[in-house]
Design an enzyme around this catalytic site. Structure first.
Site, PDB file in Angstrom:
ATOM      1  N   SER B 152       0.833  -1.199   0.000  1.00 11.82           N
ATOM      2  CA  SER B 152       0.000   0.000   0.000  1.00 11.82           C
ATOM      3  C   SER B 152       0.879   1.264   0.000  1.00 11.82           C
ATOM      4  O   SER B 152       1.757   1.389  -0.853  1.00 11.82           O
ATOM      5  CB  SER B 152      -0.934  -0.053   1.208  1.00 11.82           C
ATOM      6  OG  SER B 152      -1.957   0.878   1.098  1.00 11.82           O
ATOM      7  N   ASP B 316      -8.838  -6.564  -4.457  1.00  9.71           N
ATOM      8  CA  ASP B 316      -8.424  -5.249  -3.969  1.00  9.71           C
ATOM      9  C   ASP B 316      -8.973  -4.183  -4.914  1.00  9.71           C
ATOM     10  O   ASP B 316      -8.655  -4.171  -6.093  1.00  9.71           O
ATOM     11  CB  ASP B 316      -6.886  -5.190  -3.935  1.00  9.71           C
ATOM     12  CG  ASP B 316      -6.348  -3.890  -3.355  1.00  9.71           C
ATOM     13  OD1 ASP B 316      -7.137  -2.951  -3.130  1.00  9.71           O
ATOM     14  OD2 ASP B 316      -5.127  -3.817  -3.120  1.00  9.71           O
ATOM     15  N   HIS B 349      -8.148  -5.133  -0.165  1.00 11.88           N
ATOM     16  CA  HIS B 349      -6.844  -4.487  -0.012  1.00 11.88           C
ATOM     17  C   HIS B 349      -6.076  -5.016   1.205  1.00 11.88           C
ATOM     18  O   HIS B 349      -4.862  -5.144   1.191  1.00 11.88           O
ATOM     19  CB  HIS B 349      -7.053  -2.980   0.111  1.00 11.88           C
ATOM     20  CG  HIS B 349      -5.787  -2.195   0.201  1.00 11.88           C
ATOM     21  ND1 HIS B 349      -4.851  -2.223  -0.801  1.00 11.88           N
ATOM     22  CD2 HIS B 349      -5.293  -1.384   1.172  1.00 11.88           C
ATOM     23  CE1 HIS B 349      -3.828  -1.441  -0.449  1.00 11.88           C
ATOM     24  NE2 HIS B 349      -4.066  -0.926   0.740  1.00 11.88           N
TER      25      HIS B 349
END
Lengths: 203, 371
Positions: B152, B316, B349
């Site tokens: 991320s 995601d 995610h």
């Protein structure tokens, strides 16, 4: 490396950019890097194979080749390898055309459905052939688009794709004899073809 | 200052600065401290260092390295003895990012001239975070990284490492990330920040951090975050449309299971995170664009020469698989060594923070680090 892979290695120019479409565990590309210092890239769908590519130190991307290769530019590669892949994809025509778009040349390897043993099995036994080059039953085969060497020759001619070379390979002495006599479509259990979309020099 | 609490395994590196640290946005820092944890040992060849870059809400405590008396870290299943990032083999470093609230210089740090920075803290960027990590490594005597790994916002730092310090890094593992956040991702972050800034307790960032505050603004920001971390299918499976049993307290009391989940996450978060820090970090993430000043992703990656492993997760939608694939394709086009895998997952995610059966992320990263 087996015989076909030796032939592939021979056809690949040193230092060239090689795309292996359906690269499996990446061992062929690894060999080509070692012998021909190629710049490799593999495409695969299976996570297990992609892990093996990583273990083999071979760069590879997870791409569903059945959706085309629009992510790649025209002639981004010097040569594409489509080994035991064309017959297992859902859209072989698309994969064929895309391979010859993203690379100048293409090496394709596929089983020959018109091998004499397959013909006998179908003619006399009335069954779908199960052989060492086509080792599956009809209901579990990944080979969903089978063709003969002859079919493929016609197919390439119709599309203006030039066959630079054709190497049939067999398993038995009889196979090799037939191939030596020029009867690839009868004696070959499989074939390696070297294709180019470029027009013949001088034409 | 309960929000500052960090595991006592984290130590603070005091980074000596010859001159004030100049930030990309024009600001300056006179002092720099970096919270840091390390696991394993640097080998005699000094070539086994691995840097972990944490995502927005995490910290330097990535793992307890199988010490039973220490709280597990946020990447415990992935970092430790015999794990993918094997602390018997690698010297693993994780630092709290610049602007964070877990020990590294940020809005909770003392301002020159007294008091805390709060919103007087200068604007920071992902580039600044990476510069600070570089300094921290220098302080630790690390001159080279076997690998840099992050997911991320941490994945963005990995990309930045690869292009900014190309000679420093052999392998880059970028997980669930992209060259930049999508407009959809920006939109959620913006609403999250507005929620913080419209909270009366926030007071233009001049709240007293040590006070027991509700910080409902940060709570809502965290809830919005959680919505973006979970896939639609996962929400269906985990919560459905189930109503809470015995909810009392009027017409608008907590009704749905998903509602109580979000509330719980929000309440838990304000106990461990600082609102101002959240604003700075989320804005840094939004503003990051690897391609800034370049024609395309490929051009922006041209300076890199490490090997890359790019991983995405099928469900995601904050950093969808395509955003990772774009990076991988760009790297392939410029002839970099790159492996890309989209891991099938329902988790969304958050998948990179959760261990799955026969964990594919662990297998792939483990293989990549060893190859």
């Amino acid at each position: 490396m087996n015989g076909v892979e030796e032939l592939i290695a021979k056809a690949v120019q040193p230092g060239s950019r090689v795309l292996d479409i359906g690269c499996g565990d990446g061992r062929l590309l690894k060999e080509l890097v070692a012998r021909k210092q190629v710049k490799p890239l593999g495409l695969e769908i299976s996570l297990e194979s992609l892990q093996q590519c990583i273990e083999n130190g071979v760069p590879a991307l997870q791409i569903d080749i059945d959706r085309g290769l629009q992510q790649f530019r025209d002639q981004q590669f010097d040569i594409a390898i489509v080994k035991q892949t064309l017959q297992v994809v859902r859209h072989p025509l698309l994969v064929f055309e895309e391979a010859l778009r993203v690379a100048r040349e293409c090496l394709m390897v596929f089983p020959n459905f018109a091998h004499w043993r397959n013909r006998l099995r179908l003619l006399l036994g009335g069954c779908m052939p199960v052989t060492s080059s086509l080792p599956y039953e009809w209901y579990n085969t990944p080979n969903i688009h089978l063709m003969s060497v002859h079919d493929f020759e016609v197919f390439c001619r119709q599309r203006g794709v030039r066959m630079l070379s054709q190497n049939a390979f067999g398993e038995s002495r009889l196979d090799n004899l037939l191939i030596a006599l020029g009867r690839d479509n009868l004696g070959g259990t499989g074939v390696l073809v070297h294709l180019s979309k470029a027009p013949e020099p001088g034409t | 200052m309960h929000r500052l609490m960090r595991p006592n395994t984290t130590r603070i590196l005091n980074i000596p600065l010859k001159a004030p640290l100049a930030l990309k946005g024009g600001g300056k820092l006179d002092a720099l401290e970096v919270a840091c944890e390390t696991y394993g040992a640097l080998n005699p060849a000094r070539d086994n260092a691995v840097l972990l870059c944490h995502p927005l809400s995490m910290d330097a405590h990535a793992s307890n390295n199988d010490e039973p008396d220490i709280e597990p870290g946020w990447w415990n299943f992935f970092v430790g003895p015999g794990r993918a990032v094997d602390t018997r083999r690698y010297f693993v470093i994780c630092t709290n990012m610049l602007g964070g609230c877990k020990g590294t210089t940020g809005p909770l740090s003392p301002r020159p001239g007294g008091g805390l920075y709060g919103t007087d803290f200068p604007a920071i960027t992902v580039e600044d975070m990476v510069s600070v990590q570089r300094r921290a490594l220098q302080e630790l005597g690390i001159g080279h990284l076997h690998a840099v790994i992050g997911g991320s916002l941490g994945g963005m730092q990995v990309l930045e490492w690869a292009v900014r310090y190309p000679d420093f890094v052999d392998k880059a593992v970028a997980i669930a990330t992209g060259a930049h956040l999508s407009p959809q991702g920006l939109a959620f972050d913006i609403v999250g920040r507005l929620s913080i800034m419209n909270d009366p307790e926030w007071k233009q960032g001049r709240y007293a951090p040590e006070a027991e505050l509700q910080m409902t603004g940060l709570q809502v920001a965290r809830m919005i975050g959680h919505i973006t971390y979970i896939s639609r299918n996962m929400m269906d499976r985990k919560f459905g449309r189930e109503l809470q049993n015995g909810s009392e307290g009027g017409t608008f009391a907590t009704a749905f299971t998903v509602e109580s989940f979000l509330r719980y996450q929000g309440e838990k978060f304000v106990k461990r995170f600082d609102p101002n820090s959240y604003l700075y970090l989320s804005r840094a993430m939004d503003l990051y664009d690897l391609t800034e000043g370049h024609e395309d992703i490929a051009a922006s990656l041209a300076r890199s020469h490490c090997a890359f492993l790019v991983l995405s997760f099928s469900s995601d939608w904050l950093f969808p698989p395509e955003s990772s694939l774009d990076i991988a394709l760009a790297l392939a086009r410029i002839g970099r060594h790159v492996n890309y895998v989209c891991i099938p997952s329902e988790l969304g995610h958050d998948a990179f923070l959760v261990e799955e059966p026969d964990d594919p992320q662990s297998r792939l990263v483990g293989a990549f680090l060893r190859s």
